[in-house]
Design a protein around this motif. Structure first.
Motif, PDB file in Angstrom:
ATOM      1  N   GLY A  31       0.864  12.552  -9.702  1.00  0.00           N
ATOM      2  CA  GLY A  31       0.303  13.888  -9.555  1.00  0.00           C
ATOM      3  C   GLY A  31      -0.686  14.080  -8.431  1.00  0.00           C
ATOM      4  O   GLY A  31      -1.086  15.212  -8.144  1.00  0.00           O
ATOM      5  N   LEU A  32      -1.082  12.981  -7.759  1.00  0.00           N
ATOM      6  CA  LEU A  32      -2.027  13.118  -6.650  1.00  0.00           C
ATOM      7  C   LEU A  32      -1.316  13.681  -5.421  1.00  0.00           C
ATOM      8  O   LEU A  32      -0.185  13.291  -5.106  1.00  0.00           O
ATOM      9  N   ASN A  33      -1.999  14.569  -4.720  1.00  0.00           N
ATOM     10  CA  ASN A  33      -1.426  15.207  -3.538  1.00  0.00           C
ATOM     11  C   ASN A  33      -1.603  14.298  -2.318  1.00  0.00           C
ATOM     12  O   ASN A  33      -2.432  14.539  -1.448  1.00  0.00           O
ATOM     13  N   ILE A  34      -0.794  13.220  -2.283  1.00  0.00           N
ATOM     14  CA  ILE A  34      -0.856  12.237  -1.212  1.00  0.00           C
ATOM     15  C   ILE A  34       0.460  12.274  -0.452  1.00  0.00           C
ATOM     16  O   ILE A  34       1.527  12.293  -1.072  1.00  0.00           O
ATOM     17  N   PRO A  35       0.420  12.288   0.886  1.00  0.00           N
ATOM     18  CA  PRO A  35       1.671  12.344   1.646  1.00  0.00           C
ATOM     19  C   PRO A  35       2.473  11.048   1.535  1.00  0.00           C
ATOM     20  O   PRO A  35       1.909   9.978   1.285  1.00  0.00           O
ATOM     21  N   GLU A  36       3.784  11.143   1.720  1.00  0.00           N
ATOM     22  CA  GLU A  36       4.624   9.957   1.757  1.00  0.00           C
ATOM     23  C   GLU A  36       4.399   9.234   3.084  1.00  0.00           C
ATOM     24  O   GLU A  36       3.921   9.799   4.057  1.00  0.00           O
ATOM     25  N   GLY A  37       4.771   7.962   3.126  1.00  0.00           N
ATOM     26  CA  GLY A  37       4.706   7.222   4.375  1.00  0.00           C
ATOM     27  C   GLY A  37       3.350   6.634   4.701  1.00  0.00           C
ATOM     28  O   GLY A  37       3.087   6.297   5.851  1.00  0.00           O
ATOM     29  N   ILE A  38       2.485   6.473   3.698  1.00  0.00           N
ATOM     30  CA  ILE A  38       1.213   5.783   3.927  1.00  0.00           C
ATOM     31  C   ILE A  38       1.513   4.314   4.247  1.00  0.00           C
ATOM     32  O   ILE A  38       2.240   3.655   3.510  1.00  0.00           O
ATOM     33  N   LEU A  39       0.932   3.810   5.334  1.00  0.00           N
ATOM     34  CA  LEU A  39       1.272   2.461   5.781  1.00  0.00           C
ATOM     35  C   LEU A  39       0.122   1.467   5.706  1.00  0.00           C
ATOM     36  O   LEU A  39       0.351   0.254   5.676  1.00  0.00           O
ATOM     37  N   THR A  40      -1.112   1.961   5.704  1.00  0.00           N
ATOM     38  CA  THR A  40      -2.260   1.059   5.724  1.00  0.00           C
ATOM     39  C   THR A  40      -3.269   1.430   4.653  1.00  0.00           C
ATOM     40  O   THR A  40      -3.289   2.561   4.162  1.00  0.00           O
ATOM     41  N   ARG A  41      -4.112   0.463   4.313  1.00  0.00           N
ATOM     42  CA  ARG A  41      -5.185   0.688   3.357  1.00  0.00           C
ATOM     43  C   ARG A  41      -6.106   1.800   3.838  1.00  0.00           C
ATOM     44  O   ARG A  41      -6.562   2.634   3.067  1.00  0.00           O
TER      45      ARG A  41
ATOM     46  N   VAL B 266       0.837  -1.203   0.000  1.00  0.00           N
ATOM     47  CA  VAL B 266       0.000   0.000   0.000  1.00  0.00           C
ATOM     48  C   VAL B 266       0.872   1.253   0.000  1.00  0.00           C
ATOM     49  O   VAL B 266       0.501   2.280  -0.592  1.00  0.00           O
ATOM     50  N   THR B 267       2.039   1.179   0.623  1.00  0.00           N
ATOM     51  CA  THR B 267       2.971   2.314   0.615  1.00  0.00           C
ATOM     52  C   THR B 267       3.478   2.567  -0.800  1.00  0.00           C
ATOM     53  O   THR B 267       3.584   3.724  -1.242  1.00  0.00           O
ATOM     54  N   MET B 268       3.787   1.491  -1.523  1.00  0.00           N
ATOM     55  CA  MET B 268       4.251   1.628  -2.901  1.00  0.00           C
ATOM     56  C   MET B 268       3.152   2.191  -3.791  1.00  0.00           C
ATOM     57  O   MET B 268       3.400   3.060  -4.646  1.00  0.00           O
ATOM     58  N   LEU B 269       1.905   1.722  -3.598  1.00  0.00           N
ATOM     59  CA  LEU B 269       0.785   2.233  -4.390  1.00  0.00           C
ATOM     60  C   LEU B 269       0.609   3.735  -4.151  1.00  0.00           C
ATOM     61  O   LEU B 269       0.452   4.511  -5.110  1.00  0.00           O
ATOM     62  N   ALA B 270       0.648   4.142  -2.885  1.00  0.00           N
ATOM     63  CA  ALA B 270       0.508   5.566  -2.565  1.00  0.00           C
ATOM     64  C   ALA B 270       1.648   6.378  -3.173  1.00  0.00           C
ATOM     65  O   ALA B 270       1.444   7.493  -3.671  1.00  0.00           O
ATOM     66  N   HIS B 271       2.846   5.817  -3.149  1.00  0.00           N
ATOM     67  CA  HIS B 271       4.011   6.496  -3.723  1.00  0.00           C
ATOM     68  C   HIS B 271       3.836   6.694  -5.230  1.00  0.00           C
ATOM     69  O   HIS B 271       4.127   7.777  -5.766  1.00  0.00           O
ATOM     70  N   GLU B 272       3.358   5.663  -5.910  1.00  0.00           N
ATOM     71  CA  GLU B 272       3.152   5.763  -7.356  1.00  0.00           C
ATOM     72  C   GLU B 272       2.039   6.760  -7.681  1.00  0.00           C
ATOM     73  O   GLU B 272       2.133   7.509  -8.667  1.00  0.00           O
ATOM     74  N   LEU B 273       0.991   6.779  -6.874  1.00  0.00           N
ATOM     75  CA  LEU B 273      -0.090   7.756  -7.079  1.00  0.00           C
ATOM     76  C   LEU B 273       0.427   9.175  -6.880  1.00  0.00           C
ATOM     77  O   LEU B 273       0.043  10.102  -7.609  1.00  0.00           O
ATOM     78  N   ARG B 274       1.297   9.330  -5.904  1.00  0.00           N
ATOM     79  CA  ARG B 274       1.886  10.651  -5.658  1.00  0.00           C
ATOM     80  C   ARG B 274       2.735  11.082  -6.856  1.00  0.00           C
ATOM     81  O   ARG B 274       2.678  12.239  -7.297  1.00  0.00           O
ATOM     82  N   LYS B 275       3.521  10.135  -7.398  1.00  0.00           N
ATOM     83  CA  LYS B 275       4.354  10.441  -8.569  1.00  0.00           C
ATOM     84  C   LYS B 275       3.502  10.819  -9.785  1.00  0.00           C
ATOM     85  O   LYS B 275       3.928  11.595 -10.640  1.00  0.00           O
TER      86      LYS B 275
ATOM     87  N   GLU C  60      -5.401   4.359   5.733  1.00  0.00           N
ATOM     88  CA  GLU C  60      -4.784   5.681   5.552  1.00  0.00           C
ATOM     89  C   GLU C  60      -4.904   6.140   4.103  1.00  0.00           C
ATOM     90  O   GLU C  60      -5.203   7.320   3.835  1.00  0.00           O
ATOM     91  N   LEU C  61      -4.667   5.218   3.165  1.00  0.00           N
ATOM     92  CA  LEU C  61      -4.743   5.579   1.752  1.00  0.00           C
ATOM     93  C   LEU C  61      -6.166   5.967   1.362  1.00  0.00           C
ATOM     94  O   LEU C  61      -6.380   6.971   0.672  1.00  0.00           O
ATOM     95  N   ILE C  62      -7.139   5.175   1.818  1.00  0.00           N
ATOM     96  CA  ILE C  62      -8.548   5.486   1.512  1.00  0.00           C
ATOM     97  C   ILE C  62      -8.923   6.853   2.070  1.00  0.00           C
ATOM     98  O   ILE C  62      -9.592   7.656   1.403  1.00  0.00           O
ATOM     99  N   GLU C  63      -8.483   7.145   3.291  1.00  0.00           N
ATOM    100  CA  GLU C  63      -8.782   8.433   3.919  1.00  0.00           C
ATOM    101  C   GLU C  63      -8.228   9.591   3.090  1.00  0.00           C
ATOM    102  O   GLU C  63      -8.907  10.608   2.879  1.00  0.00           O
TER     103      GLU C  63
END
Length: 296
Positions: free
Chosen positions: A263-273, A252-261, A275-278
């Motif tokens: 263009g989505l304004n998502i913080p680094e260090g997402i650890l759980t599903r 889930v951290t890798m998915l959030a990282h790729e979404l951030r790359k 957190e990402l959904i929120e």
């Protein structure tokens, strides 16, 4: 608060000898590692094969002794031969292969082995066996043969055997490496229960990133050195650096990282599903309010 583990500039060299008994070569497995662990902490040590993490683990139970530097367990120097027994009672060890740890023909006999060797009275041993097996939710299997248990169940019996010795700290050296996903979940849940309910210090050596997202501290090793140290969020925020060292991050951290790359304004260090959904819901709500799209 006094540290339960105190390591200063630990070096461990493995030496290869030739037929004449002379040193042929030296391999440095741990290279000037320093580490402090407080009572009650849950510490995770990560690294790929050959990073030095298992060699470090064996120093915490005085299975190995420093080539240089010092290791103190509950204030006792592992070099002090008179303190070895106390050290091993303070810091229990659970290894990778449960079949190599179970020696009894019946589960409760196996769990009783450690306390018996410590000279614990019979009545107290019975209490400790029950306590240990109930802690890892294996009490109903007390009369079973270990050979008929699953890998996860065997590993929980091994943990129960350590618990029965009443250690202040338990070192788990890749305890889930040989288990299927169900077995891995059982063992990690048992470790967390010991930490949260019994306040046992847990040091988990693993290469499964998802197992450590709730740890107090994560230590990443590479080539015998500490590469990173911090909270899970701090460590797993460094995705690109971890990838450079051939290390993974939670999916889930890798998915959030790729979404951030992307263009989505998502913080680094997402650890759980969760957190990402929120974060995605926040973006959607903001986009709806502004009449725009989530992506720029």
């Amino acid at each position: 608060m006094k540290d339960i583990i105190n390591i200063k500039k630990l070096i461990h060299d493995y030496q290869k000898y030739n037929e004449d008994g002379k040193v042929e070569s030296t391999y440095r497995a741990v290279d000037e590692v320093s580490l402090d662990v407080q009572p009650g902490q849950f510490i995770a040590i990560l690294g790929h094969n050959g990073s030095g993490k298992s060699t470090l683990a064996k120093h915490l139970n005085a299975i190995l002794l420093p080539t240089e530097g010092t290791v103190y367990v509950d204030g006792k120097d592992t070099r002090d031969e008179e303190k070895i027994k106390e050290i091993r009672q303070t810091a229990g060890m659970v290894f990778q292969n449960p079949d190599n740890q179970i020696i009894g023909t019946v589960v409760d006999e196996d769990v009783a082995f450690g306390p018996e060797n410590m000279g614990v009275p019979s009545e107290e041993i019975e209490k400790r066996v029950e306590e240990g097996l109930k802690t890892v939710e294996m009490w109903e299997y007390r009369s079973h043969s270990p050979n008929k248990l699953s890998g996860g169940q065997k590993q929980r019996v091994a943990i129960a055997g350590v618990v029965a010795m009443h250690p202040k700290c338990i070192v788990l050296d890749e305890p889930t490496a040989m288990l299927d996903p169900v077995g891995r979940k059982e063992v990690i849940q048992a470790a967390w229960k010991l930490n949260k309910e019994e306040h046992v210090t847990i040091i988990l050596i693993t290469h499964y990133m998802e197992e450590v997202t709730s740890a107090d501290q994560v230590i990443v090793m590479d080539q015998g050195k500490v590469l990173m140290q911090g909270t899970p969020k701090e460590v797993f925020s460094r995705v690109e650096e971890l990838k450079e060292h051939r290390l993974d991050v939670p999916q889930v951290t890798m998915l959030a990282h790729e979404l951030r790359k992307s263009g989505l304004n998502i913080p680094e260090g997402i650890l759980t599903r969760e957190e990402l959904i929120e974060e995605l819901v926040k973006l959607k709500t903001t986009a709806d309010a502004e009449g725009g799209a989530i992506c720029p």
